[in-house]
Design a protein around this motif. Structure first.
Motif, PDB file in Angstrom:
ATOM      1  N   GLU A   1     -40.514  59.814 122.929  1.00  0.00           N
ATOM      2  CA  GLU A   1     -41.776  59.857 122.183  1.00  0.00           C
ATOM      3  C   GLU A   1     -41.969  58.590 121.349  1.00  0.00           C
ATOM      4  N   LYS A   2     -40.905  58.156 120.698  1.00  0.00           N
ATOM      5  CA  LYS A   2     -40.958  56.939 119.876  1.00  0.00           C
ATOM      6  C   LYS A   2     -41.299  55.725 120.734  1.00  0.00           C
ATOM      7  N   GLN A   3     -40.650  55.622 121.888  1.00  0.00           N
ATOM      8  CA  GLN A   3     -40.888  54.487 122.790  1.00  0.00           C
ATOM      9  C   GLN A   3     -42.347  54.461 123.242  1.00  0.00           C
ATOM     10  N   LYS A   4     -42.845  55.620 123.637  1.00  0.00           N
ATOM     11  CA  LYS A   4     -44.226  55.692 124.119  1.00  0.00           C
ATOM     12  C   LYS A   4     -45.219  55.388 123.000  1.00  0.00           C
ATOM     13  N   GLU A   5     -44.879  55.831 121.811  1.00  0.00           N
ATOM     14  CA  GLU A   5     -45.719  55.647 120.621  1.00  0.00           C
ATOM     15  C   GLU A   5     -45.970  54.174 120.338  1.00  0.00           C
ATOM     16  N   GLY A   6     -44.882  53.385 120.363  1.00  0.00           N
ATOM     17  CA  GLY A   6     -45.001  51.976 119.986  1.00  0.00           C
ATOM     18  C   GLY A   6     -44.787  50.995 121.120  1.00  0.00           C
ATOM     19  N   GLY A   7     -44.570  51.498 122.337  1.00  0.00           N
ATOM     20  CA  GLY A   7     -44.308  50.603 123.470  1.00  0.00           C
ATOM     21  C   GLY A   7     -43.060  49.765 123.277  1.00  0.00           C
ATOM     22  N   TYR A   8     -42.080  50.307 122.545  1.00  0.00           N
ATOM     23  CA  TYR A   8     -40.882  49.533 122.208  1.00  0.00           C
ATOM     24  C   TYR A   8     -40.056  49.161 123.441  1.00  0.00           C
ATOM     25  N   ASP A   9     -39.409  47.990 123.347  1.00  0.00           N
ATOM     26  CA  ASP A   9     -38.506  47.550 124.411  1.00  0.00           C
ATOM     27  C   ASP A   9     -37.205  48.342 124.376  1.00  0.00           C
ATOM     28  N   LEU A  10     -36.795  48.725 123.180  1.00  0.00           N
ATOM     29  CA  LEU A  10     -35.635  49.605 123.055  1.00  0.00           C
ATOM     30  C   LEU A  10     -35.778  50.476 121.820  1.00  0.00           C
ATOM     31  N   VAL A  11     -35.205  51.657 121.901  1.00  0.00           N
ATOM     32  CA  VAL A  11     -35.187  52.587 120.771  1.00  0.00           C
ATOM     33  C   VAL A  11     -33.727  52.920 120.494  1.00  0.00           C
ATOM     34  N   SER A  12     -33.333  52.762 119.243  1.00  0.00           N
ATOM     35  CA  SER A  12     -31.939  52.962 118.860  1.00  0.00           C
ATOM     36  C   SER A  12     -31.802  54.157 117.919  1.00  0.00           C
ATOM     37  N   GLY A  13     -30.799  54.977 118.158  1.00  0.00           N
ATOM     38  CA  GLY A  13     -30.490  56.053 117.228  1.00  0.00           C
ATOM     39  C   GLY A  13     -29.855  55.476 115.980  1.00  0.00           C
TER      40      GLY A  13
END
Length: 252
Positions: free
Chosen positions: A125-137
């Motif tokens: 969800e976070k990735q789709k929200e901001g179009g991020y290249d990577l999402v880290s916990g």
């Protein structure tokens, strides 16, 4: 929940998103059935298309044999076995796994139950929200945290993260964590750039991402100490981490 797998988008011709989970293992016989069951459960509930790639490095405890049984249970299309003859390091395990990943997104996580699959939906969800290249916990923001560690482990982790923040200013709050979601092409590029092995590898990935201008999102996670087996963090790993940190400081 309705399935998100779908067919090819008729208007754009794009394939639906697929998530390849890389699970490097070494002596995870007890943990592997549980983590795979949880992954299958949460992906099944979310409806996202997925595959789990088990990269076992010649575990003497029979981890690979357990993985073979899991493949029979869940299917060879969902559980891919890509073993190696011996322990060759985390970075090379990811390189090996990426070669076999068919998803356009790659999730890396530990197989020892310290990373709960329930957070994966938030990563997506976070990735789709901001179009991020990577999402880290992250264990160090929001309601993230660590459970089951003694004071020594907490001090080592906090200390390592603090020193890294001061020296490298990476723009991310948790550099030593290994629960992340990457666009596949981004992970491929970062792995090419990285020279570290072991515990420094995860830190270097974030530093290189910043250098290359990739965007990083963060999701607070609860990190729980391994349920079965022994921690692989020892004195040698701490020394290697410090050496790697100084090398990164000098070269980035």
């Amino acid at each position: 929940m309705a399935s998100r797998r779908g067919n090819v988008n008729a208007k754009t011709g794009e394939q639906p998103d697929k998530y390849s989970v890389l699970l490097p293992t070494y002596n995870e016989r007890e943990n592997l059935p549980l983590i795979v069951w949880l992954l299958v459960k949460y992906f099944g509930e979310s409806g996202y298309n997925y595959e789990i790639i088990v990269i076992d490095d010649g575990s003497p405890d029979g981890t690979l044999q357990i993985a073979e049984q899991l493949q029979k249970i869940y299917g060879a299309d969902k559980i891919l076995l890509r073993p190696r003859a011996k322990k060759l390091g985390l970075g090379t395990a990811y390189i090996h796994g990426i070669k076999h990943a068919t998803g356009n997104f790659v999730i890396i996580m530990d197989a020892d139950l310290s990373h709960h699959p329930k957070f994966i939906a938030q990563f997506i969800e976070k990735q789709k929200e901001g179009g991020y290249d990577l999402v880290s916990g992250t264990r160090y923001r929001g309601d993230g945290g660590v459970y089951g560690w003694d004071l020594r482990r907490k001090l080592i982790s906090r200390g390592a993260n603090f020193v890294t923040q001061v020296l490298l200013r990476p723009g991310a709050s948790d550099l030593t964590g290994s629960f992340r979601l990457y666009k596949k092409e981004v992970l491929e590029k970062l792995v090419e750039q990285c020279v570290s092995k072991g515990y420094v590898f995860q830190m270097e990935m974030i530093v290189r991402a910043r250098q290359l201008g990739y965007t990083v999102g963060e999701v607070p996670i609860s990190f729980v100490d391994r349920v079965y087996g022994e921690s692989k963090l020892g004195g040698n790993e701490i020394v290697s981490f410090l050496k790697g940190l100084l090398t990164l400081f000098a070269t980035t």
